[in-house]
Scaffold this active site. Structure first.
Site, mmCIF file in Angstrom:
data_model
loop_
_atom_site.group_PDB
_atom_site.id
_atom_site.type_symbol
_atom_site.label_atom_id
_atom_site.label_comp_id
_atom_site.label_asym_id
_atom_site.label_seq_id
_atom_site.Cartn_x
_atom_site.Cartn_y
_atom_site.Cartn_z
ATOM 1 C CG ASP A 135 -8.293 -7.129 0.084
ATOM 2 O OD1 ASP A 135 -9.390 -7.233 0.688
ATOM 3 O OD2 ASP A 135 -8.214 -6.900 -1.130
ATOM 4 C CE1 TYR B 120 -8.160 4.380 -1.854
ATOM 5 C CE2 TYR B 120 -9.860 2.945 -1.013
ATOM 6 C CZ TYR B 120 -8.547 3.166 -1.382
ATOM 7 O OH TYR B 120 -7.632 2.142 -1.269
ATOM 8 C CG ASP C 236 -9.007 -1.032 -0.257
ATOM 9 O OD1 ASP C 236 -9.440 -2.201 -0.244
ATOM 10 O OD2 ASP C 236 -8.932 -0.344 -1.292
ATOM 11 C CG ASP D 219 5.822 1.654 7.401
ATOM 12 O OD1 ASP D 219 5.070 2.015 8.328
ATOM 13 O OD2 ASP D 219 6.908 2.213 7.178
#
Ligand code: NAD
Length: 360
Positions: A255, A146, A251, A227
């Site tokens: 969530d 990012y 991130d 993963d």
């Protein structure tokens, strides 16, 4: 002890939930003999309305000079043209990025905990939930994909976009230290998540984490590919204690972890700098749809205040007292509208704050 807390009530339900968190902190102060001094700082839409920008340099300075920061939420309906028909760096949420950057908050901490009384809200099957789960995700917040160089260009007549994922060993080390410190206060297990089978940045990540681990012989460390971690979170969430990972993986995984708790009004978070300083805030937003109605769930903010006591002030006993009071209130059947279930007693924002205070 005396502590100076900068409060950022912000927008929407922000002022309502911060009021309750302060009420709970003051109750802790009375019971345990501490004094909390608050200084309100404007950020977000309210700062735009007052000063024309989402965060002033003075506001940032006030936050910087405090012992820690308690934030409600900022932002409003995107239909609010006064706040949103402007450049992105002048919108309410730009205040968040500016304060995180200005205070050098590089480690984001998000607990995901399943409360007994809220198991029905968890989307996982009962046999997977088992005895519940209690984990903390430590996400690197200011490096990686990012923040790397990016560009979009035409190469040989074809559009091409590039994002760069850069991590220095120092960036990895400082967030790893945070994760191990947190694990020492919990079940002493760190799962470091990466993609070391593909990415160089992940291979460096793994190497630095192994170096840091040497200073924490009591902590069990495991490496997990991202993963696999995404699958394990919904197959066996009870296995995790502290998950340590880089910015983008964190991130997504944080969530996912919040979703399996089933209730956004309950999720606290912290962003920490190199020292003890931190910014504490609920994981949810300013909920403009219910602002001013006195029905918002203040628990995420109250639990964020508990994190502040634990991480910034080393007041573990006091933090436990808040967390236990929240558990008791839920066990006693009280619910705000977002977590309401049959047979429970519905209460508003202020009443929930009072009920938690009574149990401290
Ligand atoms: P939101 O989290 O504010 O709301 C999503 C839904 O959850 C809404 O229906 C809301 O009523 C409900 N909800 C959220 N918190 C609740 C609580 N404590 N009690 C009861 N119900 C609750 O997300 P959104 O609607 O996507 O965003 C609204 C605004 O908040 C936007 O302007 C967004 O940019 C901003 N936002 C701010 C932050 C922050 O300040 N850190 C984080 C996320 C979003």
């Amino acid at each position: 002890m005396e502590y100076r807390i900068a409060t950022i009530s912000g927008d929407g339900i922000g002022p309502e939930i911060v009021t309750e968190a302060k009420k709970v902190l003051d109750r802790v102060g009375t019971v345990y003999g501490h004094t909390f001094h608050y200084e309100e700082v404007l950020m977000g839409g309210i700062s735009i309305d007052t000063y024309g920008v989402p965060l002033t340099e003075e506001a940032l300075e006030t936050a910087r000079n405090s012992d820690s920061v308690l934030l409600g939420a900022v932002g409003g309906n995107v239909g609010n043209s006064r706040w949103y028909d402007v450049a992105p760096n002048l919108r309410p949420e730009a205040g968040l990025l500016a304060i995180r950057k200005g205070l050098n908050l590089f480690a984001n901490i998000r607990p995901a905990y399943l409360y007994d009384g809220l198991a029905d809200a968890c989307p996982l099957k009962k046999e997977i939930i088992g005895d519940g789960f209690d984990m903390v995700i430590v996400r690197e917040l200011t490096g990686g994909l990012y923040f790397g160089e990016r560009r979009t260009e035409e190469v040989n007549g074809v559009m091409q976009a590039t994002d760069t994922l850069v991590y220095s060993e120092n960036e990895i080390r400082r967030v790893a230290v945070k994760a191990f410190d947190i694990a020492m206060k919990r079940k002493k297990k760190v799962t470091s998540v990466d993609k070391a089978n593909v990415l160089d940045s992940s291979r460096l990540w793994r190497k630095v984490v192994a170096e840091v681990a040497k200073d924490y012989p009591e902590v069990t460390v495991e490496n997990m590919l991202v993963d696999n971690c995404a699958m394990q979170l919904v197959m066996n969430p009870g296995q995790f204690d502290v998950i340590l990972t880089e910015n983008m993986f964190g991130d997504i995984l944080s969530d996912e972890a919040s979703m399996i708790t089933g209730s956004i009004g309950m999720l606290s978070s912290a962003s920490l700098n190199e020292g003890k300083f931190g910014l504490y805030e609920p994981s949810h937003g300013s909920a403009p749809d219910i602002a001013g109605k006195g029905i918002a769930n203040p628990i995420a903010t109250i639990l964020s205040a508990a994190m502040m006591l634990r991480f910034s002030f080393d007041l573990d006993k006091e933090a436990d007292a808040i967390e236990n009071a929240v558990r008791k209130v839920l066990a006693d059947g009280y619910r705000t509208v977002d977590i309401m279930a049959e047979g429970m007693t519905k209460v508003g924002t202020a009443e929930m704050g009072n009920l938690i205070c009574e149990r401290i």
